[in-house]
Design an enzyme around this catalytic site. Structure first.
Site, PDB file in Angstrom:
ATOM      1  N   HIS A 119       1.001  -1.243   0.121  1.00 37.37           N
ATOM      2  CA  HIS A 119       0.017  -0.014   0.060  1.00 37.37           C
ATOM      3  C   HIS A 119       1.038   1.451   0.209  1.00 37.37           C
ATOM      4  CE1 HIS A 119      -3.664  -2.458   1.672  1.00 37.37           C
ATOM      5  NE2 HIS A 119      -3.345  -2.567   0.445  1.00 37.37           N
ATOM      6  N   CYS A 149       3.674  23.412  -8.802  1.00 31.72           N
ATOM      7  CA  CYS A 149       2.722  23.762  -9.933  1.00 31.72           C
ATOM      8  C   CYS A 149       1.610  24.488  -9.171  1.00 31.72           C
ATOM      9  CB  CYS A 149       2.270  22.558 -10.571  1.00 31.72           C
ATOM     10  SG  CYS A 149       1.219  21.400  -9.909  1.00 31.72           S
ATOM     11  N   THR A 187      -3.049  -8.583  10.915  1.00 34.67           N
ATOM     12  CA  THR A 187      -4.106  -8.124   9.868  1.00 34.67           C
ATOM     13  C   THR A 187      -5.467  -8.492   9.767  1.00 34.67           C
ATOM     14  OG1 THR A 187      -4.365  -7.765   7.279  1.00 34.67           O
ATOM     15  CG2 THR A 187      -3.166  -9.635   7.960  1.00 34.67           C
TER      16      THR A 187
HETATM   17  P1  NAD Z   1      -6.960  -3.676  10.495  1.00 30.74           P
HETATM   18  O1  NAD Z   1      -6.957  -2.407  11.436  1.00 30.74           O
HETATM   19  O2  NAD Z   1      -8.249  -4.034   9.395  1.00 30.74           O
HETATM   20  O3  NAD Z   1      -6.648  -5.088  11.403  1.00 30.74           O
HETATM   21  C1  NAD Z   1      -5.734  -5.088  12.356  1.00 30.74           C
HETATM   22  C2  NAD Z   1      -5.734  -6.279  12.948  1.00 30.74           C
HETATM   23  O4  NAD Z   1      -4.483  -6.487  14.020  1.00 30.74           O
HETATM   24  C3  NAD Z   1      -6.939  -7.068  13.674  1.00 30.74           C
HETATM   25  O5  NAD Z   1      -7.137  -8.282  13.010  1.00 30.74           O
HETATM   26  C4  NAD Z   1      -6.339  -6.975  15.158  1.00 30.74           C
HETATM   27  O6  NAD Z   1      -7.088  -7.889  16.008  1.00 30.74           O
HETATM   28  C5  NAD Z   1      -5.003  -7.170  15.027  1.00 30.74           C
HETATM   29  N1  NAD Z   1      -3.980  -6.636  16.074  1.00 30.74           N
HETATM   30  C6  NAD Z   1      -4.359  -5.377  16.679  1.00 30.74           C
HETATM   31  N2  NAD Z   1      -3.212  -5.352  17.638  1.00 30.74           N
HETATM   32  C7  NAD Z   1      -2.442  -6.376  17.639  1.00 30.74           C
HETATM   33  C8  NAD Z   1      -1.236  -6.754  18.325  1.00 30.74           C
HETATM   34  N3  NAD Z   1      -0.711  -5.941  19.335  1.00 30.74           N
HETATM   35  N4  NAD Z   1      -0.718  -8.011  18.175  1.00 30.74           N
HETATM   36  C9  NAD Z   1      -1.402  -8.864  17.176  1.00 30.74           C
HETATM   37  N5  NAD Z   1      -2.558  -8.241  16.423  1.00 30.74           N
HETATM   38  C10 NAD Z   1      -2.940  -7.102  16.705  1.00 30.74           C
HETATM   39  O7  NAD Z   1      -5.549  -3.637   9.793  1.00 30.74           O
HETATM   40  P2  NAD Z   1      -5.118  -4.316   8.320  1.00 30.74           P
HETATM   41  O8  NAD Z   1      -5.823  -5.527   8.224  1.00 30.74           O
HETATM   42  O9  NAD Z   1      -3.842  -3.956   8.150  1.00 30.74           O
HETATM   43  O10 NAD Z   1      -6.028  -3.251   7.153  1.00 30.74           O
HETATM   44  C11 NAD Z   1      -6.113  -1.864   7.451  1.00 30.74           C
HETATM   45  C12 NAD Z   1      -5.626  -1.066   6.351  1.00 30.74           C
HETATM   46  O11 NAD Z   1      -5.098   0.333   6.833  1.00 30.74           O
HETATM   47  C13 NAD Z   1      -4.349  -1.352   5.528  1.00 30.74           C
HETATM   48  O12 NAD Z   1      -4.221  -0.829   4.335  1.00 30.74           O
HETATM   49  C14 NAD Z   1      -3.257  -0.776   6.482  1.00 30.74           C
HETATM   50  O13 NAD Z   1      -1.980  -0.747   5.984  1.00 30.74           O
HETATM   51  C15 NAD Z   1      -3.953   0.599   6.636  1.00 30.74           C
HETATM   52  N6  NAD Z   1      -3.161   1.023   8.101  1.00 30.74           N
HETATM   53  C16 NAD Z   1      -2.110   1.245   8.264  1.00 30.74           C
HETATM   54  C17 NAD Z   1      -1.349   1.717   9.403  1.00 30.74           C
HETATM   55  C18 NAD Z   1       0.102   1.478   9.388  1.00 30.74           C
HETATM   56  O14 NAD Z   1       0.908   2.044   8.344  1.00 30.74           O
HETATM   57  N7  NAD Z   1       0.819   1.297  10.481  1.00 30.74           N
HETATM   58  C19 NAD Z   1      -2.220   1.917  10.392  1.00 30.74           C
HETATM   59  C20 NAD Z   1      -3.742   1.809  10.293  1.00 30.74           C
HETATM   60  C21 NAD Z   1      -4.163   1.485   9.023  1.00 30.74           C
HETATM   61 ZN    ZN Z   2       2.299  19.503  -9.459  1.00 31.91          ZN
END
Ligand code: NAD
Ligand code: ZN
Length: 248
Positions: A119, A149, A187
């Site tokens: 992503h 721009c 995730t």
């Molecule tokens: P999600 O928020 O949908 O799910 C997070 C998952 O992580 C859940 O299943 C939860 O139970 C689990 N979780 C939470 N804390 C935990 C821990 N300490 N240990 C183990 N598991 C834990 O996240 P997703 O599936 O990555 O999808 C969300 C989208 O948003 C993605 O594209 C993501 O990259 C983006 N996003 C990125 C960030 C970042 O870059 N850190 C932060 C928020 C959202």
């Molecule tokens: Zn530009």
């Protein structure tokens, strides 16, 4: 749990190609909230609205209110034991690549070399109008940041409604099709097309090891070994078990 950790470590040691798929949950213990965390960023900014390319095109100033807060949180965050554990596995020759949905750069900061950013990354910016690129340090402290721009810049993260970078998508798919063990960490596995990868690996015959605080849509049908708990704790235990078996 110890038996499951041992089983997972054996699967990793016995695999010729192991991958890790990571999501927002791996960075929660570094202080970056996932979409489910309560009382934080995402209570004030609905991701469906603020992380959509249509919202950005319509009102980039508004979306930058969320991006500014996210940037401040990410700037303060440091890699945790789970990021570091994966870097260690790679260093030991036990992990080929990390395929991450995160845009926080913490895998690279932890020392992982082969990180596929599914992503994108928040550390660079692009102008949707003239296609100029900027490193985020060039625009640090500018909210919203402007292109030469005159238009507002977009961070190189993949918003809902945008395509996955083609190289990341192709390489992830190829690796998932031949891997023998797959670690899925923090995730919910509901964001498409990322969620195709665990199924792809399963079809390839890989052992699927899932680390999450709770069960997900994968746990009952795709996952072979569920290590339910915190990412930091479970990855550290897995690395220690692998080292012990290897006699390190
Ligand atoms: P999600 O928020 O949908 O799910 C997070 C998952 O992580 C859940 O299943 C939860 O139970 C689990 N979780 C939470 N804390 C935990 C821990 N300490 N240990 C183990 N598991 C834990 O996240 P997703 O599936 O990555 O999808 C969300 C989208 O948003 C993605 O594209 C993501 O990259 C983006 N996003 C990125 C960030 C970042 O870059 N850190 C932060 C928020 C959202
Ligand atoms: Zn530009």
């Amino acid at each position: 749990m110890d038996g499951l950790i041992e089983k997972a470590a054996q699967a990793v040691l016995g695999s010729k190609l192991t991958l890790a798929l990571t999501g927002a949950g791996i960075s929660v213990e570094s202080g970056i909230p996932d979409f489910r965390s309560k009382g934080g960023l995402w209570d004030r900014y609905d991701p469906e609205e603020y992380a959509s390319i249509y919202s950005f095109q319509k009102n980039p100033e508004k979306v930058w209110l969320m991006l500014r807060e996210m940037e401040e949180i990410v700037d303060k965050a440091r890699p945790n034991a789970a990021h570091i554990g994966l870097a260690e596995l790679e260093h030991m020759g036990l992990l080929r690549s990390v395929i991450t949905q995160n845009v926080d750069n913490l895998h690279q900061e932890a020392g992982s070399k082969d990180v596929i950013e599914y992503h994108g990354n928040s550390r660079s910016l692009t102008c949707l109008w003239c296609n100029r690129h900027y490193d985020y340090t060039e625009k640090k402290g500018e909210y919203p940041p402007y292109c030469a721009c005159g238009k507002i810049l977009k961070p190189d993260v993949v918003f809902f409604g945008e395509a996955i970078p083609i190289e990341a998508m192709t390489r992830s798919y190829q690796l998932a099709s031949i891997c023998q063990a797959l670690l899925i960490i923090g995730t919910s596995a509901v964001v498409s097309p990322f969620n195709v990868l665990p199924r792809q690996a399963k079809q390839a015959g890989a052992t699927i090891i899932e680390i999450n605080l709770e069960k997900t849509v994968l746990s009952d049908h795709i996952t072979d070994i569920l290590l339910q708990g915190k990412a930091t704790e479970m990855v550290s235990k897995l690395v220690s078990a692998a080292k012990k078996i290897k006699g390190l």
